[in-house]
Design a protein around this motif. Sequence first.
Motif, PDB file in Angstrom:
ATOM      1  N   ARG A  19     -16.323  -6.560   9.980  1.00 32.59           N
ATOM      2  CA  ARG A  19     -17.022  -5.300   9.734  1.00 32.59           C
ATOM      3  C   ARG A  19     -18.248  -5.542   8.862  1.00 32.59           C
ATOM      4  O   ARG A  19     -18.360  -6.574   8.231  1.00 32.59           O
ATOM      5  CB  ARG A  19     -16.103  -4.333   8.953  1.00 32.59           C
ATOM      6  N   TYR A  33      -3.121  -5.020  -9.419  1.00 30.34           N
ATOM      7  CA  TYR A  33      -4.235  -4.108  -9.178  1.00 30.34           C
ATOM      8  C   TYR A  33      -5.464  -4.885  -8.728  1.00 30.34           C
ATOM      9  O   TYR A  33      -6.179  -4.503  -7.816  1.00 30.34           O
ATOM     10  CB  TYR A  33      -4.524  -3.373 -10.482  1.00 30.34           C
ATOM     11  N   TYR A  34      -5.699  -6.014  -9.372  1.00 30.30           N
ATOM     12  CA  TYR A  34      -6.864  -6.845  -9.043  1.00 30.30           C
ATOM     13  C   TYR A  34      -6.701  -7.479  -7.663  1.00 30.30           C
ATOM     14  O   TYR A  34      -7.575  -7.400  -6.811  1.00 30.30           O
ATOM     15  CB  TYR A  34      -7.029  -7.926 -10.101  1.00 30.30           C
ATOM     16  N   TRP A  38      -7.710  -0.840 -14.622  1.00 27.12           N
ATOM     17  CA  TRP A  38      -9.175  -0.918 -14.567  1.00 27.12           C
ATOM     18  C   TRP A  38      -9.846  -0.263 -15.756  1.00 27.12           C
ATOM     19  O   TRP A  38     -11.036  -0.445 -15.994  1.00 27.12           O
ATOM     20  CB  TRP A  38      -9.694  -0.341 -13.254  1.00 27.12           C
ATOM     21  N   LEU A  91     -11.467   3.332   5.494  1.00 22.06           N
ATOM     22  CA  LEU A  91     -11.066   2.261   6.394  1.00 22.06           C
ATOM     23  C   LEU A  91     -10.721   2.772   7.784  1.00 22.06           C
ATOM     24  O   LEU A  91      -9.694   3.391   7.973  1.00 22.06           O
ATOM     25  CB  LEU A  91      -9.842   1.555   5.824  1.00 22.06           C
ATOM     26  N   GLU A  92     -11.573   2.481   8.693  1.00 24.15           N
ATOM     27  CA  GLU A  92     -11.234   2.709  10.088  1.00 24.15           C
ATOM     28  C   GLU A  92     -10.583   1.425  10.555  1.00 24.15           C
ATOM     29  O   GLU A  92     -11.210   0.377  10.569  1.00 24.15           O
ATOM     30  CB  GLU A  92     -12.515   2.959  10.886  1.00 24.15           C
ATOM     31  N   GLN A 108     -10.692   3.105  -3.078  1.00 22.80           N
ATOM     32  CA  GLN A 108     -11.303   4.415  -3.225  1.00 22.80           C
ATOM     33  C   GLN A 108     -12.669   4.487  -2.549  1.00 22.80           C
ATOM     34  O   GLN A 108     -13.095   5.533  -2.101  1.00 22.80           O
ATOM     35  CB  GLN A 108     -11.484   4.706  -4.711  1.00 22.80           C
ATOM     36  N   ARG A 109     -13.363   3.363  -2.506  1.00 26.74           N
ATOM     37  CA  ARG A 109     -14.725   3.399  -2.008  1.00 26.74           C
ATOM     38  C   ARG A 109     -14.788   3.211  -0.505  1.00 26.74           C
ATOM     39  O   ARG A 109     -15.832   3.310   0.102  1.00 26.74           O
ATOM     40  CB  ARG A 109     -15.537   2.278  -2.672  1.00 26.74           C
ATOM     41  N   LEU A 110     -13.647   2.863   0.064  1.00 28.97           N
ATOM     42  CA  LEU A 110     -13.705   2.437   1.450  1.00 28.97           C
ATOM     43  C   LEU A 110     -13.005   3.405   2.352  1.00 28.97           C
ATOM     44  O   LEU A 110     -11.865   3.756   2.154  1.00 28.97           O
ATOM     45  CB  LEU A 110     -13.014   1.083   1.582  1.00 28.97           C
ATOM     46  N   TYR A 114      -4.693  -6.803  -5.143  1.00 30.76           N
ATOM     47  CA  TYR A 114      -4.536  -5.965  -3.975  1.00 30.76           C
ATOM     48  C   TYR A 114      -5.536  -4.821  -3.967  1.00 30.76           C
ATOM     49  O   TYR A 114      -5.502  -3.935  -3.129  1.00 30.76           O
ATOM     50  CB  TYR A 114      -3.092  -5.474  -3.870  1.00 30.76           C
ATOM     51  N   GLY A 115      -6.401  -4.829  -4.993  1.00 28.94           N
ATOM     52  CA  GLY A 115      -7.612  -4.039  -4.935  1.00 28.94           C
ATOM     53  C   GLY A 115      -7.483  -2.553  -4.763  1.00 28.94           C
ATOM     54  O   GLY A 115      -8.086  -1.964  -3.880  1.00 28.94           O
ATOM     55  N   GLN A 116      -6.725  -1.899  -5.623  1.00 25.61           N
ATOM     56  CA  GLN A 116      -6.757  -0.445  -5.571  1.00 25.61           C
ATOM     57  C   GLN A 116      -8.147   0.048  -5.923  1.00 25.61           C
ATOM     58  O   GLN A 116      -8.597   1.067  -5.463  1.00 25.61           O
ATOM     59  CB  GLN A 116      -5.725   0.137  -6.545  1.00 25.61           C
ATOM     60  N   TYR A 117      -8.855  -0.710  -6.763  1.00 26.45           N
ATOM     61  CA  TYR A 117     -10.183  -0.252  -7.169  1.00 26.45           C
ATOM     62  C   TYR A 117     -11.126  -0.193  -5.975  1.00 26.45           C
ATOM     63  O   TYR A 117     -12.044   0.592  -5.922  1.00 26.45           O
ATOM     64  CB  TYR A 117     -10.760  -1.145  -8.268  1.00 26.45           C
ATOM     65  N   GLY A 128       0.003   0.921   4.976  1.00 31.63           N
ATOM     66  CA  GLY A 128      -0.882   1.061   3.825  1.00 31.63           C
ATOM     67  C   GLY A 128      -1.997   0.033   3.894  1.00 31.63           C
ATOM     68  O   GLY A 128      -2.127  -0.696   4.882  1.00 31.63           O
ATOM     69  N   HIS A 129      -2.798  -0.002   2.859  1.00 32.85           N
ATOM     70  CA  HIS A 129      -3.895  -0.968   2.814  1.00 32.85           C
ATOM     71  C   HIS A 129      -3.787  -1.826   1.581  1.00 32.85           C
ATOM     72  O   HIS A 129      -3.267  -1.421   0.572  1.00 32.85           O
ATOM     73  CB  HIS A 129      -5.229  -0.239   2.787  1.00 32.85           C
ATOM     74  N   ASP A 155      -0.674   4.750  -0.438  1.00 36.98           N
ATOM     75  CA  ASP A 155      -1.369   5.369   0.699  1.00 36.98           C
ATOM     76  C   ASP A 155      -0.525   6.424   1.406  1.00 36.98           C
ATOM     77  O   ASP A 155      -1.040   7.223   2.163  1.00 36.98           O
ATOM     78  CB  ASP A 155      -1.790   4.301   1.725  1.00 36.98           C
ATOM     79  N   LEU A 172      -5.961  -5.363  -0.488  1.00 36.85           N
ATOM     80  CA  LEU A 172      -7.035  -6.324  -0.484  1.00 36.85           C
ATOM     81  C   LEU A 172      -6.407  -7.715  -0.418  1.00 36.85           C
ATOM     82  O   LEU A 172      -5.415  -7.970  -1.091  1.00 36.85           O
ATOM     83  CB  LEU A 172      -7.803  -6.160  -1.781  1.00 36.85           C
ATOM     84  N   GLY A 205       0.813  -1.215   0.000  1.00 34.81           N
ATOM     85  CA  GLY A 205       0.000   0.000   0.000  1.00 34.81           C
ATOM     86  C   GLY A 205       0.843   1.260   0.000  1.00 34.81           C
ATOM     87  O   GLY A 205       0.561   2.201   0.739  1.00 34.81           O
ATOM     88  N   GLU A 225     -14.160   3.998 -11.911  1.00 36.02           N
ATOM     89  CA  GLU A 225     -13.412   2.980 -11.191  1.00 36.02           C
ATOM     90  C   GLU A 225     -14.344   2.242 -10.223  1.00 36.02           C
ATOM     91  O   GLU A 225     -14.259   1.034 -10.052  1.00 36.02           O
ATOM     92  CB  GLU A 225     -12.251   3.631 -10.449  1.00 36.02           C
TER      93      GLU A 225
END
Lengths: 375, 360
Positions: B329, A358-359, A329, A371-372, A367-369, A361-364, B344-345, A50, B347, A47, B7
């Motif tokens: 969650r 990208y798939y 994407w 994250l707490e 953006q939507r999350l 580790y989900g950069q896509y 960092g984060h 980030d 998936l 990441g 995206e």
Amino acid sequence: MRFVDEFRDPELAEVLGRQITSLCEPGRHYKIMEVCGGHTHTIYRYGVQDHLPENIELVHGPGCPVCVIPMGRVDDGIAIAERDGVILTCFGDMMRVPGGRGSFLEANARGADIRMVYSPLDALRIARDNPDREVVFYAIGFETTAPSTALTILRAAKEGIENFSVFCSHVTIIPAIKAILDSPDLRLDAFIGPGHVSTVIGCRPYEWIPRDFGMPLVCAGFEPLDLLQSVYMIMKQFSEGRAEVENQYSRVVAYDGNPVALRVLADVFALRPFFEWRGLGSIAHSALQLSPRYAQYDAELRYELPGVRVADPKACQCGEVLKGVLKPWECKVFGTACTPETPIGTCMVSSEGACAAYYNYGQYAKQRLNLEVLR
Amino acid sequence: MTRQLTEDLVGERIEAMRRRPQRFRDERITMAHGAGGKASRALVEGLVVPLLANPALELLSDAGLVTVGGARLAVSTDAFVVRPIRFPGGSIGELAVNGTVNDLAVSGARPLALSAALVLEEGLAADVLEAEITAMAAAATAADVPVVTGDTKVVERGKCDSMYVVTTGVGLVDEGVALSPGRVRPGDKVLVSGTVGDHGIAIMLARGDLDIEADVRSDTQPLWSLAAALMAAAGDGLHCMRDATRGGVATVLNEIALGAEVGIVLEESRVPVRPEVVGAGEILGIDPLYVANEGKLVAFVAPEHADAALAAARALPSGRDAAIVGEVREEPPGRVLGRTAFGGHRLIDMLVGDPLPRIC
């Protein structure tokens, strides 16, 4: 773990991230290409993005050695493996790359004997242990892995091992970078140089990039802090109005490279007049073949091969992704028809491929999350 | 803004693809179908389960439940095909007993009895076989479960690799025990019972292809006493357990996230991993989260019971290194996210096939 954790320190990363942000010119957008697939992997695995401000965009380059192998050459490998008595050997991430007739894994399911090795010397050992079989090493990679192939050929020659040969798809990095810079639809600001390749070729071969194109290039290591520091060095160059080749990975890369490795490369290999890259097309002087002196180890001469050029699937936009024109994407088939389990293009196969990274580790998703995180 | 929207759309399309019922479309079986990742899932959910369809099987649990005269019996079976058959920390015989005991244990079932079927290769040395049966006996004694029936078959030389073992186990689920992915809910803590990746890395090194010398031993061990301790400590607050075998902890988390329609956040720095395993993984480019374990479970515990469960686990040798590594969650449903030690984060998706070593 010592000598690893030091390069993954989150606090240092925060400090570097702040310093990078302070060097950004307000309102300016920076596009920095990391040439090497290993960097792409690190960026997603840890990441790294980030820690970077939003106006610094990392663009993934063509340096995934698996991703640039055209389908026709995968088919050539399968044709060799399907001959009686042949054992084909290759690196692990080559096993899933789709050719016109499926992947090596699928060829194995049909009865071929394709084995994964960790080093070309392992392939030579298999040849030594199986004197009644023909053993072929399917050599891929940039200047990083080419010296080990060359040394293996020298070892085979010294030991007089005759049932061993190499199907050589080694490629060279500089012509690929040239091809990208010549691509009209791309605007880049700087390069993160490939650290592993540079351990062999050094930093001098990149000097034309700042000279002719005015872009900084910093050779970088593969830990996440290496990458952040390299971005910092690039931003520092911008802020001081410089464009130079710099070496962040000095603990491993000598500015003039590794002369022993370079000598071995020059001895064993010769430049091909041209070579087809997946997605990028034919690029002059961009790949290696065995020099005539070692012709007896050249699988392309030893076996009759289909050698058919297989066009990339129409829907596949690997070329645009490899050049950094499209983000993964943005490809029409990304994540739907083309996924890591059913890859259409090579970028989706290797974990170093821009699309797979990208798939996976989900950069896509990021953006939507919001994250707490567990604390 | 438009870029982000697009995206997002791509992300949603991918989510929809992931949730589609699995289809099995391959022409032949490849090694990827055996690796415990997405290809295995397609094989099981797209071919096997639809053809053998029944409610117990369709739950895809580690063990199927059968009710007999009011008692709930758990039945589980596993085939063991490991090369080499002896490795640091264990051997195929011990593995075969512990593997089935653990599938029962994480289903909340006290193991009652095992069966064992041996497939032997022509030419196998008698003392090798004897050693493995001795190992099975020792493991059965340690797990306090008898092997009550069995079978032997011999196949021609080359038709199997030394020996394969299939074990089936029957266990009793106590009244009041209700463990299932469906009970996992937001807020639950994720407990891992010890260091991850030991078994898989030990096997890779034992194959000798790598010329890496490291003292990594398989973690094969029975987990019933640990499972029982967790059930006693957390009671109804223990919602689900899985043993993290093939595909590792990452695969278990993905299965639960998809099965319970919850999101799981993993704090990577809290996952216990031996330095030797980290090192070997670094060299091979393999993530220990995806590497097989043979004596580790993942438990989902209600937050108010998490501390008690952790203390109970740590009080036992098999749970000495247990840790709370993450949290359930609401968002994003069906997904596992990691906060990396680097801050960092990322998936954490299911594995596609075998973890393949990277070229450089």
